[in-house]
Design a protein around this motif. Structure first.
Motif, PDB file in Angstrom:
ATOM      1  N   GLN A  70     -23.652 -11.618  16.571  1.00 32.50           N
ATOM      2  CA  GLN A  70     -22.198 -11.579  16.474  1.00 32.50           C
ATOM      3  C   GLN A  70     -21.637 -12.886  17.014  1.00 32.50           C
ATOM      4  OE1 GLN A  70     -20.424  -8.232  18.482  1.00 32.50           O
ATOM      5  NE2 GLN A  70     -18.505  -8.415  17.360  1.00 32.50           N
ATOM      6  N   GLN A 139     -17.489 -10.129  13.017  1.00 32.27           N
ATOM      7  CA  GLN A 139     -18.143  -8.867  12.684  1.00 32.27           C
ATOM      8  C   GLN A 139     -19.632  -8.940  13.039  1.00 32.27           C
ATOM      9  OE1 GLN A 139     -16.924  -5.886  11.441  1.00 32.27           O
ATOM     10  NE2 GLN A 139     -14.942  -6.811  11.914  1.00 32.27           N
ATOM     11  N   ASN A 141     -23.485  -8.734  12.602  1.00 33.52           N
ATOM     12  CA  ASN A 141     -24.283  -8.998  11.405  1.00 33.52           C
ATOM     13  C   ASN A 141     -25.724  -8.565  11.658  1.00 33.52           C
ATOM     14  OD1 ASN A 141     -25.147 -10.073   8.924  1.00 33.52           O
ATOM     15  ND2 ASN A 141     -25.672 -12.020   9.899  1.00 33.52           N
TER      16      ASN A 141
END
Length: 203
Positions: A70, A139, A141
């Protein structure tokens, strides 16, 4: 301000603020899972990319792993949080979260993301408060499920050559659950971080 070598004073400062952030994350995890979290001792280093690859390979020696990354940024500080889970952790994780059904790949992913959100969020917030910045988090990942470290490293397209790394290994008492959280700060961020910590060096 360019930093070529991490001085002992600066390393101690990073370790001190990391300790506080780690405590917050460990408390949140302990409350969620109703179990004792063995507090990690942060390891702070300034590593070349090849050195980081060797360190990650050592983490993954026990077998396959699942990993989430992230990105974060704020006040001219940027970096990436990397959470690496020992794959043997998932059965115990499901028990601790009172999940009764079949542990599918999707359930493992949900467990992974839940823990990542708690640990990464709490650690970054704990650090941000101490150095008076606001981190904006990207976000999460998924880097892979049930892969080896070498495969994971080959998938990463990092642009940096050197990074300040804070390694935080978490374990749950009496459970086969362990994960490593690494906070990687870009080389461009080091001068800003050092300035933010200068008040601690003056004490």
């Amino acid at each position: 301000m360019t930093i070529d070598i991490l001085s002992e004073d600066l390393r101690d400062c990073f370790q001190e603020i990391s300790n506080i952030a780690v405590g917050r994350a460990a408390n949140l995890l302990a409350q969620l899972l109703d179990t004792f979290v063995i507090m990690p001792i942060p390891t702070v280093n300034l590593l070349e990319r090849s050195e980081l690859s060797m360190a990650l390979t050592a983490i993954g020696e026990t077998g396959s792993v699942s990993a989430v990354c992230q990105g974060f940024t704020g006040s001219k500080i940027a970096g990436e949080a990397l959470l690496i889970f020992n794959d043997a952790s998932f059965t115990d994780m499901a028990e601790l979260t009172h999940f009764k059904g079949e542990i599918t790949a999707q359930i493992e992913l949900e467990l992974l993301m839940d823990i990542a959100n708690i640990l990464i969020g709490a650690c970054l917030n704990g650090l941000a408060e101490q150095i008076d910045v606001n981190f904006s988090q990207g976000q999460p990942n998924l880097l892979g499920q049930h892969i080896n470290i070498e495969d994971m490293l080959s998938q990463q397209d990092a642009q940096w050559k050197r990074a300040l790394t804070i390694e935080l290994p978490y374990k749950l008492e009496g459970r086969n659950v362990d994960c490593d959280l690494l906070l990687l700060f870009t080389e461009d961020s080091l001068g800003v971080l050092a300035d933010k910590l200068s008040y601690m060096l003056e004490d």
